[in-house]
Enzyme design. Sequence first.
Site, mmCIF file in Angstrom:
data_model
loop_
_atom_site.group_PDB
_atom_site.id
_atom_site.type_symbol
_atom_site.label_atom_id
_atom_site.label_comp_id
_atom_site.label_asym_id
_atom_site.label_seq_id
_atom_site.Cartn_x
_atom_site.Cartn_y
_atom_site.Cartn_z
ATOM 1 N N LEU A 45 7.604 -0.101 -1.366
ATOM 2 C CA LEU A 45 8.343 -1.364 -1.243
ATOM 3 C C LEU A 45 9.504 -1.144 -0.279
ATOM 4 O O LEU A 45 10.090 -0.064 -0.232
ATOM 5 C CB LEU A 45 8.887 -1.795 -2.610
ATOM 6 C CG LEU A 45 7.842 -2.296 -3.600
ATOM 7 C CD1 LEU A 45 8.487 -2.518 -4.976
ATOM 8 C CD2 LEU A 45 7.190 -3.590 -3.102
ATOM 9 N N LYS B 176 20.112 4.262 10.394
ATOM 10 C CA LYS B 176 21.553 4.032 10.398
ATOM 11 C C LYS B 176 22.278 5.082 9.557
ATOM 12 O O LYS B 176 23.416 5.452 9.852
ATOM 13 C CB LYS B 176 21.891 2.623 9.910
ATOM 14 C CG LYS B 176 21.931 1.614 11.043
ATOM 15 C CD LYS B 176 20.594 1.212 11.576
ATOM 16 C CE LYS B 176 20.282 1.479 12.969
ATOM 17 N NZ LYS B 176 18.923 1.092 13.376
ATOM 18 N N GLY C 38 0.800 -1.227 0.000
ATOM 19 C CA GLY C 38 0.000 0.000 0.000
ATOM 20 C C GLY C 38 0.829 1.271 0.000
ATOM 21 O O GLY C 38 0.381 2.313 -0.475
ATOM 22 N N ALA C 39 2.028 1.185 0.536
ATOM 23 C CA ALA C 39 2.869 2.391 0.601
ATOM 24 C C ALA C 39 4.098 2.162 -0.279
ATOM 25 O O ALA C 39 3.970 2.091 -1.492
ATOM 26 C CB ALA C 39 3.244 2.690 2.042
ATOM 27 N N GLY D 62 14.511 3.024 24.816
ATOM 28 C CA GLY D 62 14.742 1.721 24.189
ATOM 29 C C GLY D 62 15.586 1.923 22.950
ATOM 30 O O GLY D 62 16.348 2.889 22.836
ATOM 31 N N GLU E 94 12.315 7.780 30.784
ATOM 32 C CA GLU E 94 12.142 6.326 30.697
ATOM 33 C C GLU E 94 11.342 5.845 31.918
ATOM 34 O O GLU E 94 11.642 6.226 33.051
ATOM 35 C CB GLU E 94 13.517 5.645 30.634
ATOM 36 C CG GLU E 94 13.543 4.156 30.874
ATOM 37 C CD GLU E 94 12.685 3.329 29.915
ATOM 38 O OE1 GLU E 94 12.756 3.529 28.702
ATOM 39 O OE2 GLU E 94 11.905 2.478 30.427
ATOM 40 N N HIS F 157 45.232 -9.913 13.479
ATOM 41 C CA HIS F 157 45.688 -8.855 14.388
ATOM 42 C C HIS F 157 46.012 -7.608 13.578
ATOM 43 O O HIS F 157 46.603 -7.720 12.510
ATOM 44 C CB HIS F 157 46.938 -9.329 15.135
ATOM 45 C CG HIS F 157 47.523 -8.276 16.004
ATOM 46 N ND1 HIS F 157 46.961 -7.925 17.225
ATOM 47 C CD2 HIS F 157 48.621 -7.480 15.849
ATOM 48 C CE1 HIS F 157 47.684 -6.970 17.772
ATOM 49 N NE2 HIS F 157 48.704 -6.675 16.964
#
Length: 466
Positions: free
Chosen positions: A39, A52, A36-37, A186, A207, A445
């Site tokens: 993909l 992110k 509906g909105a 959260g 919180e 390392h």
Amino acid sequence: MNTQATTLLVIGGGPGGYVAAIRAAQLGIATTLVEGAQLGGTCLNVGCIPSKALIHAAGEFDKLGHYAGKSALGIQVQSPSIDLAQTVRWKDGVVARLTGGVSSLLKKNGVQVVTGWANIIDGRTVEVRAQTTAEPLRIVCEHLLLASGSQALELPALPFGGAVISSTEALSPPSLPKRLLVVGAGYIGLELGITYRKLGAEVAVVEAQERVLPAYDEELTRPVAASLKLLGIYAHLGCTVQGLTAKGDAVRIRSAEGEDLELAADRVLVAVGRRARTEGWGLETLALEMNGHAVRIDDQCRTSMHHVWAIGDLTGEPMLAHRAMAQGEMVAEIVAGKRRRFAPAAVPAVCFTDPEIVVVGLGPQEALQAGLDCIHAMFPFAANGRSLTLESSGGFVRVVARRDNHLIVGWQAVGRGVSELSTAFSQSLEMGACLEDVAGTIHAHPTLGEAVMESAMRALGRSLHV
Ligand code: FAD
Ligand code: NAD
């Protein structure tokens, strides 16, 4: 009415739905996906990816601010500034590239994509109000896969609108608020609270529980709480929100002791959880068995109705994109006749705060509660060379393993950049690795991964670097 028939009908084009559709089509199943909105669903459009992207941009900007003072590295930068509108455009570009990719993949694999809102008529019939046509489209199917996702929870005392926003609006800010108040410490509250702080806003968090990220164990969240202090984010813990003040420029909160406080804010981000999207599209006509507010499923993602399947956030916690994708891929294979079951050794969880947190499998307490006799050991990043070269010394890696046969049952880590360790953690659990397997693997390392090997060595009582 225009009527079509298909074998698999998927409702929802988020990570659960689109992955299911691609895999089913690859396996030769006639597949239709209704969205509906956009993909990509929540994840690509208003969730994982845009958050992110903004976390990265804010982190880079913050780094420059850090160098504008007296930097230990000797780098000097004159007072940096940020063009927030351009940052949002860049983030939108990342989203567009990925959602465009999903669209191409669906097309390449022969999935029929219908744009419009699906309304369930019965377990094999769905009506879609397409955006382009006045007349609804009726689709009949052999298998119906429900992947409608979730939506942000609203607080009755602070309904969304005006200055009170959800993560969706917070990911496309028209401007930077001077003071942002975040309700809920959260995943979303802290990932975005830290982002806004790094972009230059004053940020406070309210919180209800007594500590931030209460779903994680306290040892893991302590470095995050310390980082909030360093960043200047004040966390009002154990507080309940009463509502906006009459002028609308502050939020009234009440502490556990019953003390009332007004916190000035010109924007309020409410991030108190998400709820399965079960209403407004005819789902109730199926009268499926529910698990609280989510659709109940078995270990093959079957609902209580024959040939009706459900995956992703619609089926409740953990509401994570990689779980939705794994479920989607599995359902497609079962529909194609393969024998599959959803029984992962663990579903990894990563919190992209600064520092990041990773949890895969059981922590020491959870292992105890599960009746397992376990040993655990942690290796601090303060003793990891790579960490110090990255100007970071906080955090640790912890391993939990059975005492009798050293089978690893859980990994936890907190520290800068630990999200990328989640792959090694998941693989070791899925492959049934023992402490000796990880301790005996040569880790390059200098890398953060050496802390993974060292924690296993420490659990075996033969630590080298602590
Ligand atoms: P969704 O992605 O919600 O997709 C459902 C789709 O179904 C939507 O596109 C919707 O429009 C469509 N739909 C619903 N009803 C209908 C209907 N009747 N007809 C047609 N279409 C319909 N998870 C992670 O793993 N890592 C992260 O870093 C992460 N970050 C997040 C950050 C934020 C700010 C938020 C909000 C969430 C984040 N998540 C993250 C959670 C992740 O986005 C969800 O777990 C994931 O998107 C769930 O996938 P889904 O396919 O079940 O549902
Ligand atoms: P959350 O469950 O992570 O956190 C909600 C927080 O709000 C909790 O700490 C809770 O105690 C608090 N809270 C609840 N009611 C409150 C109230 N009235 N006043 C003050 N605090 C209150 O939920 P979220 O941050 O909204 O995220 C929703 C979901 O989205 C997550 O559970 C997760 O599944 C997904 N998500 C995942 C990631 C990731 O994987 N990195 C990132 C963002 C979101």
